[in-house]
Design a protein around this motif. Structure first.
Motif, PDB file in Angstrom:
ATOM      1  N   LEU A 219      -5.476   0.099  -0.696  1.00  0.00           N
ATOM      2  CA  LEU A 219      -5.070   1.503  -0.691  1.00  0.00           C
ATOM      3  C   LEU A 219      -5.189   2.083  -2.100  1.00  0.00           C
ATOM      4  O   LEU A 219      -5.099   1.359  -3.096  1.00  0.00           O
ATOM      5  CB  LEU A 219      -3.624   1.632  -0.189  1.00  0.00           C
ATOM      6  CG  LEU A 219      -3.299   0.930   1.143  1.00  0.00           C
ATOM      7  CD1 LEU A 219      -1.837   1.149   1.507  1.00  0.00           C
ATOM      8  CD2 LEU A 219      -4.206   1.431   2.258  1.00  0.00           C
ATOM      9  N   LYS A 220      -5.379   3.370  -2.175  1.00  0.00           N
ATOM     10  CA  LYS A 220      -5.478   4.042  -3.469  1.00  0.00           C
ATOM     11  C   LYS A 220      -4.090   4.269  -4.059  1.00  0.00           C
ATOM     12  O   LYS A 220      -3.148   4.609  -3.344  1.00  0.00           O
ATOM     13  CB  LYS A 220      -6.201   5.382  -3.319  1.00  0.00           C
ATOM     14  CG  LYS A 220      -7.659   5.249  -2.880  1.00  0.00           C
ATOM     15  CD  LYS A 220      -8.303   6.617  -2.732  1.00  0.00           C
ATOM     16  CE  LYS A 220      -9.756   6.496  -2.274  1.00  0.00           C
ATOM     17  NZ  LYS A 220     -10.386   7.834  -2.094  1.00  0.00           N
ATOM     18  N   ASP A 223      -2.450   7.698  -3.274  1.00  0.00           N
ATOM     19  CA  ASP A 223      -2.235   8.159  -1.897  1.00  0.00           C
ATOM     20  C   ASP A 223      -0.835   8.738  -1.746  1.00  0.00           C
ATOM     21  O   ASP A 223       0.141   8.217  -2.293  1.00  0.00           O
ATOM     22  CB  ASP A 223      -2.423   7.009  -0.916  1.00  0.00           C
ATOM     23  CG  ASP A 223      -3.888   6.619  -0.760  1.00  0.00           C
ATOM     24  OD1 ASP A 223      -4.743   7.390  -1.229  1.00  0.00           O
ATOM     25  OD2 ASP A 223      -4.160   5.551  -0.183  1.00  0.00           O
ATOM     26  N   GLU A 227      -1.131   4.362   4.777  1.00  0.00           N
ATOM     27  CA  GLU A 227      -2.078   4.410   5.886  1.00  0.00           C
ATOM     28  C   GLU A 227      -1.424   3.977   7.197  1.00  0.00           C
ATOM     29  O   GLU A 227      -0.643   3.023   7.250  1.00  0.00           O
ATOM     30  CB  GLU A 227      -3.266   3.503   5.567  1.00  0.00           C
ATOM     31  CG  GLU A 227      -4.392   3.561   6.577  1.00  0.00           C
ATOM     32  CD  GLU A 227      -5.568   2.710   6.139  1.00  0.00           C
ATOM     33  OE1 GLU A 227      -6.110   1.974   6.989  1.00  0.00           O
ATOM     34  OE2 GLU A 227      -5.938   2.777   4.951  1.00  0.00           O
ATOM     35  N   THR A 245       3.247   9.095  -4.488  1.00  0.00           N
ATOM     36  CA  THR A 245       3.024   7.734  -4.003  1.00  0.00           C
ATOM     37  C   THR A 245       4.337   6.969  -3.894  1.00  0.00           C
ATOM     38  O   THR A 245       4.569   6.249  -2.909  1.00  0.00           O
ATOM     39  CB  THR A 245       2.060   6.984  -4.943  1.00  0.00           C
ATOM     40  OG1 THR A 245       0.833   7.717  -5.047  1.00  0.00           O
ATOM     41  CG2 THR A 245       1.765   5.591  -4.406  1.00  0.00           C
TER      42      THR A 245
END
Length: 644
Positions: A219-220, A223, A227, A245
């Motif tokens: 995952l970034k 984000d 997700e 985040t």
């Protein structure tokens, strides 16, 4: 004659009823139990009951057990019966969803072929080479298969956990999804993106280990939402996270999401990475990572400026310059083993050695609503050392010289459970560019803010990120053009065990180790321990006394053999004789001490044998004598009344 016939008939009826009741009860009440063991050894936990009650599809469990071979090994037979009883209990509690088949795979039979087909492990057990099978194979309605190749008695305390996990995995056959947020280049290796551009990419070993068992998604770090579909979130040295985040992580955890979080006061791995393209190295970078805002809200913390050093667990390293290399204990790198690992938790119970480097110390804050259960700990021969001492040019000799233990056991990794509150009062404002993009598109309905957790959270926190670096747990070897990963520590096993445990249901996570069925004789062991302590102290004193007497005799005798002028006097001869008498008396006393060592144990053994063998017959005899005396008195009274 009528009385004798009636008595004989009654005995026959009693014998028939005895066997009939036993056979009937064995069939009707096989699953009925009254658990009187101290540790509730045979009582299924609430978590297991919930998993079994929630089954929606039929499962078939095939228990392969070579019972005829096990008859010659009492320990295996006892453990096999326990596994079978527990499986039968599972079948009963599943409301008909579990069908249990008990199979004895005799040598060269179709049953043995089925065991081999399922992948069960046979162990040679007889002189003829017959294999002993002791495993479990399960299938669900779509023919997905799970297998326990062999039940190891060393893992008996986790038998219920293993069986419940086995059933749970049959109901959830897909790989759990693991989301990873990290500042380390896991996919490219220590060389980072630059190495990948040169074709020298070598992913971290832990990424390969995770992908064997889980569906891993990187995952970034920026984000704003976790997700969808992620079962377990991994934060590995995640640095410079935005409020958006952090808020996404906070809400994921409060909503029941499980997480494995690695933080570090000084990540040596990160310090050795090349800087990002176009950016110069930052001389003020501490290379640490922390989740202070989240941890404060959850009642736990880790200091950024210190790490745990341990004199007992220190790893030996080569130190000094090339002309004076020496092996020294490096107290900043710890080799965790034995009591440093929690043997009561399924994550660490079977691990061998875990290696960590400059680890931090986790501590619960005052007033915390959570509980921190240690998984990895230091010994009492440890102390907190300023991280600044190793950030530039660490000196192992100086660290060891200045070491002063604070006599505290520091938690390096732990399981955090309990209700928590959010670290945010509401969603943080989004950056202007992101807000402008949302205004130009159709805005999605915002998710409601969770101010507190839906229930107890389940997190595993680790105050060291270096343990996931290849150099601390594996070696890469090339053989015939193939590259093999050879583990040198159980660091990857710790990671996989933690993810495997967190990926299960809350009921599965709640299961803990149980006591073993083969309980030791703790009273006898305690008596033996005390006796040995007394014996060793007395034996040492007598042995020294004996050695002194022998030495004095040897000295006097050597004087006599030194020459003609060295003639022993009558007084010296008498001294030799006295020393010999004293030596014989000391040896006799030493034998008496050795005999006394087992006297208390033998007395207790005799008492236990008397209780098991003689007490019950004695009680029956006394009761029979009392009843006979009462009947005799009644007869005498009846005869007296008749005569009157």
């Amino acid at each position: 004659m009528n009385r004798q016939a009636l008595t004989f008939t009654g005995l026959i009826i009693a014998a028939v009823l005895f066997f009939a009741v036993n056979i009937l009860s064995d069939g009707l009440f096989r699953s009925a139990r009254l658990d009187l063991t101290q540790s509730r050894l045979f009582t299924v936990s609430e978590g297991t009951r919930n998993v079994l009650a929630s089954l929606e599809e039929p499962l078939t469990l095939r228990f392969f057990f070579s019972s005829k071979i096990a008859n010659n090994v009492p320990q295996l037979r006892t453990y096999g019966n326990r596994v079978r009883d527990l499986l039968e209990e599972y079948a009963t509690l599943s409301n008909g969803k579990i069908r249990l088949e008990v199979i004895d795979p005799e040598p060269f039979s179709d049953a043995e072929d089925r065991a081999v087909e399922f992948g069960l492990q046979g162990v040679p057990a007889t002189a003829a080479g017959d294999l002993f099978y002791f495993g479990l194979a399960g299938t669900n309605s779509t023919d997905d298969t799970e297998v326990i190749a062999f039940f190891q008695q060393e893992k008996e305390q986790f038998l219920e956990y293993d069986l419940t996990k086995f059933v749970y995995q049959l109901t959830e056959p897909d790989k759990p999804v693991v989301g990873v947020i990290t500042s380390l280049p896991l996919e490219f290796g220590p060389g980072g993106l630059q190495a990948a551009m040169r074709g020298q990419s070598q992913p971290y070993g832990i990424l390969e280990a995770m992908r064997q068992f889980f569906d891993v998604r990187i995952l970034k770090a920026g984000d704003t939402e976790i997700e969808e579909g992620v079962d377990v979130l991994v934060l590995l040295h995640a640095r410079n996270l935005t409020d958006q985040t952090l808020y996404a992580i906070d809400q994921f955890v409060l909503g029941g999401g499980r997480a494995l979080m690695f933080v570090d006061p000084f990540a040596e791995t990160a310090a050795q990475l090349p800087p990002s393209p176009g950016q110069p190295p930052d001389p003020f970078d501490t290379h640490g990572s922390n989740l202070t805002r989240l941890f404060d809200a959850w009642g736990v913390g880790m200091r950024d400026d210190v790490f745990v050093g341990d004199r007992v667990l220190a790893t030996k390293v080569n130190a000094g310059d090339l002309s004076r290399r020496q092996i020294i204990d490096y107290v900043a790198w710890l080799t965790l083993r034995d009591t440093a690992l929690n043997r009561e938790d399924v994550v660490t119970s079977q691990l061998g050695v875990v290696t960590v480097a400059t680890p931090g110390s986790l501590q619960l804050k005052e007033g915390a609503t959570t509980t921190l259960t240690p998984l990895l700990v230091s010994t009492s021969e440890s102390m907190l050392i300023e991280a600044e001492k190793v950030r530039r040019s660490p000196d192992p000799q100086a660290l060891l010289t200045a070491f002063e233990a604070d006599e505290a056991e520091h938690v390096i990794a732990g399981r955090l459970t309990g209700p928590v509150k959010s670290a945010f009062d509401g969603p943080p404002p989004k950056p202007e560019t992101e807000a402008a993009e949302e205004d130009s598109e159709e805005a999605a309905e915002p998710k409601p803010h969770r101010a507190e957790s839906d229930g107890p959270v389940n997190l595993i926190l680790v105050a060291d990120a270096d343990m996931m670096d290849d150099r601390f747990w594996l070696q890469r070897q090339n053989l015939l053009g193939q590259q093999f990963l050879v583990p040198t520590s159980a660091n990857a096993d710790f990671l996989v065990n933690a993810l495997d445990n967190l990926a299960g249901s809350d009921d599965l996570i709640s299961l803990r180790s149980r006591a073993r069925s083969d309980r030791p004789f703790v009273v006898i062991q305690e008596i033996q321990r005390r006796a040995e302590q007394q014996f060793l102290a007395k034996e040492t004193a007598l042995t020294e006394k004996l050695e002194q007497a022998e030495q004095q005799i040897a000295d006097l005798q050597s004087k006599a053999g030194a020459g003609d002028n060295a003639i022993l006097t009558a007084q010296e001869n008498a001294a030799i004789e006295n020393f010999r008498v004293e030596m014989l008396a000391t040896r006799k006393e030493l034998r008496a001490v050795q005999h006394d060592l087992r006297k208390d144990i033998e007395s207790l053994e005799a008492l236990i044998k008397f209780i098991n063998i003689g007490l019950v017959p004695l009680v029956v005899f006394v009761l029979a004598a009392i009843l006979a005396w009462i009947r005799l008195q009644r007869r005498k009274a009846t005869a007296a009344l008749k005569q009157a």
